[in-house]
Write a protein that holds these residues in place. Structure first.
Motif, short mmCIF file in Angstrom:
data_model
loop_
_atom_site.label_atom_id
_atom_site.label_comp_id
_atom_site.label_asym_id
_atom_site.label_seq_id
_atom_site.Cartn_x
_atom_site.Cartn_y
_atom_site.Cartn_z
N ALA A 29 18.65 21.64 -31.92
CA ALA A 29 17.29 21.37 -32.40
C ALA A 29 16.34 21.08 -31.23
O ALA A 29 15.19 21.52 -31.24
CB ALA A 29 17.30 20.20 -33.38
N CYS A 30 16.82 20.37 -30.24
CA CYS A 30 16.00 20.10 -29.05
C CYS A 30 15.72 21.39 -28.28
O CYS A 30 14.64 21.56 -27.73
CB CYS A 30 16.66 19.08 -28.15
N LEU A 31 16.68 22.29 -28.25
CA LEU A 31 16.46 23.56 -27.56
C LEU A 31 15.43 24.41 -28.29
O LEU A 31 14.61 25.08 -27.64
CB LEU A 31 17.78 24.32 -27.43
N VAL A 32 15.43 24.38 -29.62
CA VAL A 32 14.41 25.11 -30.38
C VAL A 32 13.03 24.50 -30.12
O VAL A 32 12.05 25.22 -29.92
CB VAL A 32 14.74 25.11 -31.89
N THR A 33 12.95 23.17 -30.08
CA THR A 33 11.69 22.49 -29.78
C THR A 33 11.21 22.84 -28.38
O THR A 33 10.02 23.13 -28.17
CB THR A 33 11.86 20.97 -29.92
N LEU A 34 12.13 22.84 -27.43
CA LEU A 34 11.77 23.18 -26.06
C LEU A 34 11.25 24.62 -25.97
O LEU A 34 10.28 24.89 -25.27
CB LEU A 34 12.98 23.00 -25.14
N ALA A 65 9.00 28.23 -34.08
CA ALA A 65 9.97 27.29 -33.51
C ALA A 65 9.76 25.90 -34.07
O ALA A 65 10.71 25.19 -34.41
CB ALA A 65 9.86 27.29 -31.98
N ASP A 66 8.50 25.50 -34.21
CA ASP A 66 8.19 24.19 -34.77
C ASP A 66 8.62 24.10 -36.23
O ASP A 66 9.09 23.07 -36.69
CB ASP A 66 6.70 23.91 -34.63
N LEU A 67 8.48 25.21 -36.95
CA LEU A 67 8.87 25.25 -38.35
C LEU A 67 10.38 25.08 -38.52
O LEU A 67 10.83 24.38 -39.42
CB LEU A 67 8.42 26.58 -38.96
N PHE A 68 11.15 25.69 -37.63
CA PHE A 68 12.59 25.73 -37.80
C PHE A 68 13.36 24.63 -37.08
O PHE A 68 14.53 24.43 -37.36
CB PHE A 68 13.15 27.09 -37.39
N ASP A 69 12.73 23.90 -36.16
CA ASP A 69 13.51 22.89 -35.44
C ASP A 69 13.99 21.77 -36.36
O ASP A 69 15.11 21.27 -36.20
CB ASP A 69 12.77 22.35 -34.22
N GLY A 70 13.20 21.38 -37.32
CA GLY A 70 13.64 20.36 -38.28
C GLY A 70 14.78 20.85 -39.14
O GLY A 70 15.73 20.10 -39.43
N ALA A 71 14.71 22.11 -39.58
CA ALA A 71 15.79 22.66 -40.39
C ALA A 71 17.08 22.75 -39.60
O ALA A 71 18.16 22.46 -40.13
CB ALA A 71 15.38 24.05 -40.89
#
Length: 77
Positions: A29-34, A65-71
């Motif tokens: 999740a942190c990698l998606v946010t990054l 990316a912001d949409l999917f990092d929480g998922a």
């Protein structure tokens, strides 16, 4: 080098699935946010040099990316 709290040979589970890099341990999740942050920065740079179309694409990818990092975080925890 094994992530903190795991032993060599452990089968990765949702709680131990991490990537070890030089600067530390990151979960997916942190990698998606990054990735989203980097895409937003690239979009700003592209807009500054007049590549508006590419900047918009970068902003859309950053939004995804912001949409999917929480998922991703909910699924892996």
């Amino acid at each position: 080098m094994c992530p903190a709290g795991s032993r060599h040979g452990d089968i990765p589970t949702a709680r131990t699935r991490t990537t070890t890099w030089i600067l530390g341990v990151y979960d997916p999740a942190c990698l998606v946010t990054l990735a989203g942050v980097l895409m937003a920065g690239a979009a700003i740079a592209l807009a500054a040099v007049g590549r508006i179309e590419l900047a918009l694409v970068g902003l859309m990818l950053a939004g995804l990316a912001d949409l999917f990092d929480g998922a991703v975080a909910r699924r892996l925890r």
